[in-house]
Design a protein around this motif. Structure first.
Motif, short mmCIF file in Angstrom:
data_model
loop_
_atom_site.label_atom_id
_atom_site.label_comp_id
_atom_site.label_asym_id
_atom_site.label_seq_id
_atom_site.Cartn_x
_atom_site.Cartn_y
_atom_site.Cartn_z
N LEU A 127 0.83 -1.21 0.00
CA LEU A 127 0.00 0.00 0.00
C LEU A 127 0.86 1.26 0.00
CD1 LEU A 127 -2.71 1.52 0.35
CD2 LEU A 127 -2.47 1.16 2.82
N VAL A 128 1.81 1.34 0.94
CA VAL A 128 2.64 2.55 1.02
C VAL A 128 3.59 2.65 -0.16
CG1 VAL A 128 2.42 2.73 3.53
CG2 VAL A 128 4.31 1.40 2.57
N ALA A 129 4.05 1.49 -0.69
CA ALA A 129 4.95 1.51 -1.84
C ALA A 129 4.22 2.03 -3.08
CB ALA A 129 5.51 0.11 -2.11
N GLU A 130 2.96 1.65 -3.26
CA GLU A 130 2.22 2.13 -4.42
C GLU A 130 1.83 3.59 -4.27
OE1 GLU A 130 1.89 0.56 -7.30
OE2 GLU A 130 3.10 -1.02 -6.40
N LEU A 131 1.57 4.03 -3.05
CA LEU A 131 1.36 5.46 -2.84
C LEU A 131 2.61 6.25 -3.21
CD1 LEU A 131 -0.59 5.49 0.57
CD2 LEU A 131 -1.44 6.36 -1.62
N ARG A 166 1.46 13.72 2.88
CA ARG A 166 0.82 13.88 4.19
C ARG A 166 0.32 12.54 4.73
NH1 ARG A 166 -2.72 19.40 2.96
NH2 ARG A 166 -0.94 20.85 2.99
N LEU A 167 -0.19 11.69 3.83
CA LEU A 167 -0.60 10.35 4.27
C LEU A 167 0.60 9.55 4.76
CD1 LEU A 167 -3.15 9.37 1.46
CD2 LEU A 167 -3.68 9.66 3.88
N LEU A 168 1.70 9.59 4.02
CA LEU A 168 2.88 8.84 4.42
C LEU A 168 3.51 9.42 5.68
CD1 LEU A 168 4.50 8.16 0.92
CD2 LEU A 168 3.07 6.64 2.29
N GLU A 169 3.45 10.73 5.82
CA GLU A 169 3.96 11.36 7.05
C GLU A 169 3.14 10.93 8.25
OE1 GLU A 169 5.17 15.81 8.69
OE2 GLU A 169 3.93 15.58 6.90
N TRP A 170 1.86 10.71 8.03
CA TRP A 170 0.98 10.26 9.12
C TRP A 170 1.39 8.87 9.62
CZ3 TRP A 170 -4.90 8.88 8.49
CH2 TRP A 170 -5.50 8.88 9.75
N GLY A 193 -7.87 4.94 11.11
CA GLY A 193 -8.51 5.87 10.20
C GLY A 193 -7.74 6.09 8.91
N PHE A 194 -6.56 5.47 8.79
CA PHE A 194 -5.75 5.65 7.59
C PHE A 194 -6.46 5.09 6.36
CE2 PHE A 194 -2.56 4.51 4.48
CZ PHE A 194 -1.70 5.60 4.50
N GLU A 200 -10.63 8.03 0.60
CA GLU A 200 -11.16 9.33 0.17
C GLU A 200 -10.22 10.00 -0.83
OE1 GLU A 200 -11.66 11.50 3.76
OE2 GLU A 200 -13.35 10.27 4.47
N PHE A 201 -8.93 9.85 -0.59
CA PHE A 201 -7.96 10.45 -1.51
C PHE A 201 -8.05 9.79 -2.89
CE2 PHE A 201 -3.70 9.84 -3.43
CZ PHE A 201 -3.50 11.15 -3.86
#
Length: 405
Positions: A127-131, A166-170, A193-194, A200-201
Motif C-alpha cells: 500500500l505505502v509503496a504504491e502510494l 501527508r498520508l505517508l507522514e501520518w 482511520g488511515f 477518500e484520496f
C-alpha cells in the motif's frame, strides 16, 4: 591566413579516433562542445552533459557524474543491516518506500523469514509503496511538462503529491525519508482511520488523473513536442540494461511485480502498460510519459485492493504486533545474495556478501535503475536537435541521488 594551422578542438575521445577533416569554411564539420548543467534545472539534479554539436544538431552526449556523492555502499559496509535502511531512503529520495521494500525483502530472504511475514504487514508495505510510486510518477510527469514549457501540470501534480506525502507522514512522522519498512515488519502499523482517509484520496484522485491525461498526454502541443523525439528501440533498451517505464515504453511488457511475483503482488489484479507508438514512433518520449500516466491508474487499482484486504480480510486486531518478527541481531549465513524489485524508475537491486560472523555486510552493492537508464542518453540523442535534448533527459526520469550513489 590560408596557411594557418588548423587546430582540432574536439574532445580527446573523438580527436584520437578520427583524423582532422576540417576544411576552411566548411561549417558542417566544425563541431562545438557545450556543457549543459550541472546547475541547469532541467538536468534533474547535478548532472553535467558534455554535448558535441554540429550547429543545432547533437552529434554525441557524454554524461558526467560526481557531484552528489551519497556513499551509500561504503556506509552500508560499516553498519548493521537494520541501520542501513535510512541510507537506502536517500538514494532515490522520491521513492524511499519502494527502495526500503526491496532492501528489506532481500535481508529477509537471506535470513529465511520471508514466508513468516504476516499478511497484514505485506499488504501495508505494498500500500505505502504504491502510494510512493504515485508520488514519484507525479514528480516525473509534472517536472517533465515544465521542462518543455507547461507550468500548470507541475502545479497540479505537486498539489496531489502533497496529499500523498501527508498520508505517508501520518504513518511514520517523516515527509520523504521514512525508515518505515523494517526487516521483519514495520516501524508501526498504519494509524487508525488511515484506510478511510486513503480511500477518500483515491476517490478524489480519479477525476484528477482524467484531467491530467487531457491536459498533458492528449494535448496537441505536448504530442508535437514529444512524439518522434528520443526514440529508443527495444533492442537498444535491452542492450543498455534499461528497465521500468523506459523499457516498457519501448514495447516490452516486463515488470518485476509480475516476473518475480514478490510480496503479495501475485494476489492483486493489475495490468502492465507498454508503449505502442500511438502518437509517433514506438519508444519515443511520448510513449515513456504515457506509460507513467497509465501506471498511475494501475497503482490506484492496487491501492484500492490493498485497502479492501486491510479492512475486510486482514483487519487490525488488538494483539497485532508489526515488529513481532524484527530480529534483535541480524546475522545471515555466509553467502552472496542478490534481490531486485520494481521501483518507479525501474529495477532496483541489492547485492550482499556476508561472512556469517558479523551483523555487518562484507559488501553491499546497489544496482541503480536511474544509472542504467542514463547510460542510453547518448544513443537516443544523436541526430536530434539541442532543443530536444531537454525533452529527452526529462523523459528518462532520472534521480541523481541514485545515479551518484
Amino acid at each position: 591566413m590560408n596557411d594557418a594551422i588548423q587546430y582540432d578542438y574536439r574532445p580527446e575521445h573523438l580527436a584520437n579516433s578520427e583524423p582532422n577533416k576540417y576544411q576552411p569554411g566548411d561549417l558542417r564539420k566544425e563541431e562545438m562542445v557545450l556543457n549543459v548543467g550541472p546547475q541547469h534545472p532541467s538536468t534533474h539534479g547535478v548532472l553535467r552533459l558534455e554535448v558535441i554539436t554540429d550547429g543545432e544538431v547533437v552529434m554525441d552526449v557524454v554524461p558526467h557524474l560526481g557531484y552528489l556523492h551519497r556513499c551509500f555502499e561504503k556506509h552500508a559496509e560499516s553498519l548493521p543491516f537494520n541501520q542501513i535502511i535510512p541510507y537506502v531512503d536517500r538514494m532515490d529520495y522520491t521513492a524511499a518506500m519502494n527502495s526500503e521494500h526491496a532492501y528489506v525483502m532481500g535481508v529477509e530472504r537471506m535470513l529465511g523469514i520471508q514466508d513468516d511475514i504476516p499478511p497484514r504487514v505485506e499488504y501495508v508495505r505494498v500500500l505505502v509503496a504504491e502510494l510512493n510510486r504515485l508520488a514519484s510518477h507525479f514528480i516525473a510527469i509534472g517536472t517533465y511538462a515544465m521542462d518543455i514549457g507547461a507550468y500548470t501540470p507541475f502545479l497540479w501534480m505537486m498539489r496531489d503529491r502533497e496529499q500523498i506525502l501527508r498520508l505517508l507522514e501520518w504513518t511514520c512522522g517523516a515527509r520523504m525519508l521514512y525508515n518505515y519498512i523494517w526487516i521483519g515488519g514495520l516501524f508501526y502499523d498504519i494509524p487508525v482511520g488511515f484506510e478511510e482517509r486513503c480511500g477518500e484520496f483515491i476517490k478524489y484522485l480519479k477525476p484528477k488523473l482524467v484531467e491530467l491525461q487531457q491536459l498533458v498526454i492528449e494535448n496537441k502541443i505536448f504530442i508535437e513536442r514529444t512524439a518522434n523525439v528520443g526514440i529508443l528501440s527495444l533492442a537498444t533498451a535491452i542492450n543498455y540494461g534499461c528497465t521500468g517505464p523506459i523499457l516498457r515504453g519501448s514495447g516490452l511488457r516486463y515488470d518485476l511485480r509480475r516476473v518475480d511475483a514478490y510480496s503479495v503482488y501475485p494476489e492483486l489484479d493489475f495490468d502492465i502498460p507498454i508503449g505502442k507508438g500511438e502518437a509517433g514512433t514506438l519508444g519515443d518520449c511520448w510513449d515513456r510519459n504515457w506509460v507513467r500516466v497509465a501506471e498511475c491508474w494501475e497503482s490506484v487499482k492496487i491501492i484500492e485492493q490493498c485497502l479492501e484486504k486491510l479492512t475486510a480480510v486482514h483487519a487490525r486486531t488488538r494483539n497485532f504486533d508489526p515488529q513481532a518478527l524484527v530480529p534483535k541481531k541480524i546475522r545471515p549465513k555466509a553467502m552472496d545474495f542478490y534481490v531486485r524489485a520494481e521501483n518507479p524508475k525501474g529495477e532496483l537491486g541489492y547485492f550482499f556478501r556476508t561472512d556469517g560472523r558479523a551483523d555487518v555486510p562484507v559488501r553491499c552493492k546497489a544496482r541503480s535503475c536511474s544509472f542504467h537508464n542514463l547510460s542510453v542518453i547518448g544513443e537516443i540523442s544523436k541526430g536530434g536537435l539541442i532543443a530536444d535534448l531537454v525533452a529527452v533527459v526529462g523523459s528518462l526520469d532520472l534521480n541523481l541521488g541514485e545515479v551518484d550513489r
